[in-house]
Design an enzyme around this catalytic site. Structure first.
Site, PDB file in Angstrom:
ATOM      1  CG  ASP A  83      -1.636   1.392   1.216  1.00 50.75           C
ATOM      2  OD1 ASP A  83      -2.346   1.427   0.741  1.00 50.75           O
ATOM      3  OD2 ASP A  83      -1.975   1.794   2.271  1.00 50.75           O
ATOM      4  CB  THR A  98      -1.950   5.339  -1.827  1.00 51.16           C
ATOM      5  OG1 THR A  98      -1.487   4.386  -1.316  1.00 51.16           O
ATOM      6  CG2 THR A  98      -3.298   6.035  -0.979  1.00 51.16           C
ATOM      7  CB  THR A  99       0.533   2.785  -5.018  1.00 51.10           C
ATOM      8  OG1 THR A  99       0.730   2.164  -4.845  1.00 51.10           O
ATOM      9  CG2 THR A  99       2.151   3.035  -5.994  1.00 51.10           C
ATOM     10  CG  ASP A 138      -6.645   0.591   1.308  1.00 48.79           C
ATOM     11  OD1 ASP A 138      -6.676   1.228   1.780  1.00 48.79           O
ATOM     12  OD2 ASP A 138      -5.529   0.260  -0.095  1.00 48.79           O
TER      13      ASP A 138
END
Length: 535
Positions: free
Chosen positions: A66, A99-100, A392
């Site tokens: 994550d 997020t990545t 998530d």
């Protein structure tokens, strides 16, 4: 006329540092690109994990892919890298996923900007081109979005596809069907409120991930007091945060001198009477269950047992807050006015066994949408990563219920936006067109990295995907299970429109902010003064 001295004048305090123009810009680019390179190997369904080892004695081990968790755990000193770390946190708080992607896209934009600045294109020209490109990409994404919110069956399929797509890049990918079903059921119970506080996640070691399940009720990881009823029907619950200890004399700020131990016994007896009176005031609320955030000592526990009241102690603050929410009660600290206190209600309280632990189960709670997800797993690291992955998925699904539009995943949306931006660049005269072209190239890097992480020939796959989009096959993306280009509509690779839009806007804004920098000024470190008067 006195001649001006050519010696450099330092206007900063001793120890302060300044980086100017190209040096400052290069420092920003290098820091941001390094952060992008750090997390890009975790992108996509075949991304790899990182082990994070915390410092200090008995350092904890975290295994995760994550982006937000990785960036939160590492300490960065570079100011541009800090901007990307903060952006990743905001993405996690705002929509829960991507997020990545947002970090990698911002880093790729800055990589392209570095090449453009080397060609002597002014940063403001690049920013102007990027802004037009962002607007064009955003419009294209909006047009490509699909909304099935008026058809419950198809909308549920969309939610299942989004949950599968989100979980496919996580630890839970091998059980994604089971967890997608579990996440969708939990979110649909919220009836559109999007209040994830009503979904409680409990982690219990033992069993395997597939043993995880959704419980329609509320589970509290505590024990019921000694000699008290272990099962209650139609419970009236008083939730409190109050001291229930009589084991010590509490006369604060004073000293008591006695001439015999009998006097100490008298004080203790007075304390006991005081506690007995407090317990009676609590029972007078017409309750049969008392839940306290603080400890309940032996004497008040015995009094509750005699009155046939179930008492649960030390329910931590999160547990008490959530209990108040789901049972419809208020957290109380004083008990003088029972008519003003709002009690919680539920149909049944009983003890249940999960693994080797006994938990308290509340069913038929006032807030019908409340539920508990019980996660099982072999190690604590697996449980922690499973919780992050499920969090998530739940966040994305809750956002999709509020904003029901969806887009196709697998690099499809990025190629679609890149095609529109390239078309705009071809129609735009001047240097801004070069900046737009670089924006499109950065967008195409996302499917390239996804293919690279899966071990496929990214150049071949991305060129095939680009050709498919030029041929107006706008639903085509990368099929990473087969290593080919496929129709995302048939494969059910769907993502939330809200997540994709947030990735695009956050990455372009962060990259633009870093690109504007031409000076970095570091304050002088504070001098350490020896302490001659230790306390």
């Amino acid at each position: 006329m006195a001649s001006l001295s050519m010696a450099p004048v330092n206007i900063f305090k001793h120890g302060a540092d300044e980086e100017k123009a190209e040096t400052a810009r290069m420092s920003s680019f290098i820091g941001a690109i390094a952060i992008g390179d750090l997390v890009k190997s975790t992108l996509g369904p075949k991304g790899m994990d990182k082990i994070l080892l915390s410092g200090g004695k008995g350092g904890t081990v975290t295994v995760t892919n994550d982006g937000a968790t990785i960036l939160k755990a590492i300490g960065v000193d570079n100011p541009a890298a800090k901007v990307l770390v903060d952006m990743s946190k905001v993405q996690d708080d705002e929509v829960g996923d991507g997020t990545t992607s947002v970090t990698v896209l911002a880093a790729e934009l800055l990589r392209e900007a570095e090449l453009l600045i080397a060609k002597k294109i002014h940063p403001q020209t690049i920013i102007s081109g990027w802004r037009k490109a962002t607007q064009a990409a955003r419009d294209a994404l909006r047009e490509a979005a699909i909304d099935h919110s008026n058809e419950p069956a198809r909308f549920r399929d969309d939610l299942m596809n989004i949950a599968r797509t989100t979980l496919s890049s996580k630890l839970l990918t091998h059980h994604k069907e089971h967890f997608a079903q579990l996440a969708v059921d939990a979110v649909l119970r919220l009836k559109g409120s999007g209040n994830l506080e009503a979904i409680h996640v409990i982690k219990k070691l033992g069993g395997s991930l597939i043993d995880s399940y959704l419980d329609e009720g509320f589970l509290l990881d505590k024990r019921i007091g000694v000699n008290q009823p272990k099962r209650l029907e139609n419970a009236n619950i008083l939730i409190a945060n109050t001291g229930m200890d009589t084991d010590k004399i509490k006369i604060f700020g004073s000293r008591v001198r006695v001439d015999s131990t009998a006097k100490v016994a008298e004080i203790e007896l007075a304390e006991k009477e005081k506690m007995k009176e407090k317990v009676e005031r609590i029972i007078n609320h017409g309750i049969n269950c008392f839940i306290n955030r603080q400890l309940i000592y032996n004497y008040p526990e015995q009094l509750f047992a005699q009155a046939g009241v179930m008492a649960i102690e030390h329910a931590d603050f999160a547990g008490v807050e959530r209990l108040a929410l789901v049972t419809g009660g208020d957290i109380t600290s004083t008990f003088d006015h029972p008519e003003l206190v709002k009690l919680g209600h539920c149909k049944l309280i009983e003890e249940v066994m999960i693994g080797e632990d006994m938990l308290i189960h509340f069913s038929g709670v006032a807030m019908g949408e409340a539920c508990t997800v019980v996660l099982r797993g072999a190690t604590q690291q697996i449980l922690d990563e499973a919780e992050r992955s499920l969090h998530d998925a739940l966040c994305v699904l809750a956002q999709t219920v509020k904003e029901p539009r969806t887009v196709y995943g697998g690099g499809c949306s990025e190629m679609l936006m890149a095609k529109v931006v390239t078309d705009l660049a071809n129609r735009t005269p001047g240097k801004e067109a070069v900046a737009m072209e670089s924006f499109a190239k950065a967008l195409r890097m996302l499917p390239t990295i996804i293919a690279d992480n899966a071990g496929y020939d990214s150049a071949d796959l991305v060129s095939q995907l680009r050709a498919a989009h030029q041929d107006n096959k706008s639903s085509f993306g990368l099929d990473m299970s087969e290593g080919t280009v496929g129709n995302m509509c048939d494969l059910g690779v769907t993502e939330s429109f809200q997540v994709k839009r947030q990735v695009l806007l956050s990455a372009s804004e962060a990259a633009e902010m870093i690109l504007r920098v031409d000076n970095i000024i570091k304050a002088a470190p504070r001098k350490r003064v020896p302490d001659h008067h230790p306390c």
